[in-house]
Design an enzyme around this catalytic site. Structure first.
Site, PDB file in Angstrom:
ATOM      1  CB  CYS A   1       5.599  -9.385  -5.812  1.00 18.98           C
ATOM      2  SG  CYS A   1       6.710 -10.108  -7.032  1.00 18.98           S
TER       3      CYS A   1
ATOM      4  CE  LYS B   1       4.503 -11.930 -14.087  1.00 22.36           C
ATOM      5  NZ  LYS B   1       5.308 -11.115 -13.176  1.00 22.36           N
TER       6      LYS B   1
ATOM      7  NE  ARG C   1       3.595 -16.362  -7.868  1.00 24.02           N
ATOM      8  CZ  ARG C   1       2.346 -16.314  -8.254  1.00 24.02           C
ATOM      9  NH1 ARG C   1       1.411 -16.915  -7.517  1.00 24.02           N
ATOM     10  NH2 ARG C   1       1.986 -15.674  -9.350  1.00 24.02           N
TER      11      ARG C   1
ATOM     12  NE  ARG D   1       2.248 -12.654  -8.316  1.00 26.56           N
ATOM     13  CZ  ARG D   1       2.690 -12.302  -7.114  1.00 26.56           C
ATOM     14  NH1 ARG D   1       2.065 -11.364  -6.427  1.00 26.56           N
ATOM     15  NH2 ARG D   1       3.759 -12.882  -6.594  1.00 26.56           N
TER      16      ARG D   1
ATOM     17  CD  GLU E   1      -1.866  -5.848 -21.114  1.00 27.85           C
ATOM     18  OE1 GLU E   1      -1.013  -4.959 -21.206  1.00 27.85           O
ATOM     19  OE2 GLU E   1      -2.624  -5.978 -20.135  1.00 27.85           O
TER      20      GLU E   1
ATOM     21  CE  LYS F   1       7.083 -14.591 -15.596  1.00 24.69           C
ATOM     22  NZ  LYS F   1       7.326 -13.648 -14.562  1.00 24.69           N
TER      23      LYS F   1
ATOM     24  CB  SER G   1      10.181 -21.212 -11.792  1.00 25.11           C
ATOM     25  OG  SER G   1       8.840 -20.831 -11.573  1.00 25.11           O
TER      26      SER G   1
ATOM     27  CE1 TYR H   1      14.928 -18.720 -12.850  1.00 26.07           C
ATOM     28  CE2 TYR H   1      13.137 -19.606 -14.200  1.00 26.07           C
ATOM     29  CZ  TYR H   1      13.617 -18.675 -13.298  1.00 26.07           C
ATOM     30  OH  TYR H   1      12.781 -17.674 -12.854  1.00 26.07           O
TER      31      TYR H   1
HETATM   32  C1  PBG Z   1       7.579 -10.970 -10.318  1.00 27.67           C
HETATM   33  C2  PBG Z   1       7.914 -12.102 -11.197  1.00 27.67           C
HETATM   34  C3  PBG Z   1       7.424 -13.423 -11.207  1.00 27.67           C
HETATM   35  C4  PBG Z   1       8.177 -14.108 -12.157  1.00 27.67           C
HETATM   36  C5  PBG Z   1       9.071 -13.207 -12.720  1.00 27.67           C
HETATM   37  N1  PBG Z   1       8.876 -11.970 -12.124  1.00 27.67           N
HETATM   38  C6  PBG Z   1       6.451 -14.101 -10.350  1.00 27.67           C
HETATM   39  C7  PBG Z   1       5.035 -13.789 -10.353  1.00 27.67           C
HETATM   40  O1  PBG Z   1       4.528 -12.969 -11.127  1.00 27.67           O
HETATM   41  O2  PBG Z   1       4.383 -14.368  -9.498  1.00 27.67           O
HETATM   42  C8  PBG Z   1       8.054 -15.571 -12.492  1.00 27.67           C
HETATM   43  C9  PBG Z   1       9.257 -16.198 -13.050  1.00 27.67           C
HETATM   44  C10 PBG Z   1       9.280 -17.672 -13.031  1.00 27.67           C
HETATM   45  O3  PBG Z   1       8.324 -18.366 -12.664  1.00 27.67           O
HETATM   46  O4  PBG Z   1      10.333 -18.195 -13.409  1.00 27.67           O
HETATM   47  N2  PBG Z   1       6.335 -10.420 -10.447  1.00 27.67           N
END
Ligand code: PBG
Length: 327
Positions: free
Chosen positions: A124, A197, A207, A219, A235, A250, A276, A315
């Protein structure tokens, strides 16, 4: 007079700090944390990410300094995210041998012998449309995307990655990456799969950090529906069968029940991604004086470990060592 005949008095074990520590069931260690690092191709040393106070996009040389600082805080495991100089609809810079991550891998391996180097393997950040796969009209194509993920994984391994972490939620991504890694003699490179995820609002700040917001739609046709739990088990078991070495769940905090359920069913190490949005929520509340930041961080991370995570990607990894020594 109150009843003094109580058999059970749990408060006996809460009397003072020493006894509380003695019976503490869940203990955090920086050795089980992974720190995410954003590396950009531009010339600026560091770019502050507005939505994530304290987190930066680093230039290559500045990233090396950051890794030194992390090691002083007992963090030896890192996961890299790249912000490339150019994007297109084949994610060329994700698998280019001179791509930003490939350059970073080589440099890190030249400078550090004791860092566990993980690469996020997704397209991405490298796609002009910001989706995690090849787009045809409004569809995200599964099988053609697998070929790009294979190329990306092999180029990451060839440049020094110890662990490949596919995060695009394409069906069959683990099997096809495993096959191509083995075919290219990277049998010892592990796969840590983002198996579970969810399509989550908690990725919002990331993002901005990774410049990977989808340019159209969302997504939801590849990431999971937050309302589903049994699908998470499916999964995770699928990825275990396909050859994953570590399973990621996640986000973490709003999905503690999922971490716990996956832990029950899968005999692989479980990593939880403290994403994040979970970071930014605490930062924002702390900046407003609404919560004690240090205590909130420890409590949140402990809850993730208690739910069953063996490893936490966070983080806050850089802060853990210091926070634990104050506590
Ligand atoms: C890439 C990815 C994402 C995150 C980790 N790898 C973003 C998404 O799927 O939109 C998110 C990590 C975070 O929010 O800290 N696909």
């Amino acid at each position: 007079m109150a009843n003094t005949n109580l058999k059970s008095r749990p408060r006996r074990l809460r009397k003072n700090e020493v006894i509380r520590s003695l019976v503490q069931e869940t203990v955090l260690s920086p050795l089980q944390f992974i720190a995410p690092i954003f590396i950009h191709e531009g010339s600026e040393k560091e770019i502050q990410i507005d939505s994530m106070p304290g987190i930066y996009q680093f230039s290559l040389d500045r990233a090396l300094k950051h890794i030194e600082e992390l090691q002083k805080s007992k963090i030896n495991s890192i996961i890299l995210f790249g912000i490339p100089g150019s994007k297109d609809n084949q994610a060329t810079s994700a698998w280019d041998e001179h791509g930003i991550i490939q350059k970073a891998n080589k440099l890190i391996k030249q400078n550090f012998t004791d860092v566990l180097l993980i690469n996020d393997t997704c397209l991405c950040e490298y796609m002009s449309h910001g989706h995690c796969g090849i787009v045809l009209e409004k569809d995200i194509l599964n099988d053609p995307t697998l070929a790009l993920l294979q190329k990306t994984a092999v180029s990451q391994a060839a440049s020094g990655a110890d662990i490949i972490a596919p995060s695009g939620m394409m069906d069959g991504m683990v099997a096809s990456i495993r096959e191509d890694l083995d075919r290219n003699s990277f049998q010892d490179v592990a796969i840590m799969s983002y198996s579970v995820k969810y399509a989550s609002a908690f990725y919002g700040p990331f993002r901005e950090a990774a410049e990977s917001t989808p340019q159209f739609g969302d997504r939801k046709s590849y990431q999971m529906n937050p309302a589903n739990k049994r699908e998470a088990i499916r999964e995770a078991l699928t990825d275990e069968k396909e050859g994953a070495d570590i399973i990621i769940v996640k986000p973490a905090l709003p999905y503690l029940d999922i971490i716990s359920a996956v832990k029950e069913k899968v005999n692989l190490p479980i990593a939880a991604y403290n994403v994040s949005g979970e970071y930014s929520m605490i930062k924002a509340a702390a900046e407003n004086g609404w919560m004690d930041e240090s205590k909130a961080i420890i409590e949140m991370l402990t809850s993730i470990k208690r739910a069953g995570a063996d490893i936490i990607i966070s983080y806050f990894a850089k802060d853990i060592y210091k926070l634990l020594s104050i506590d």
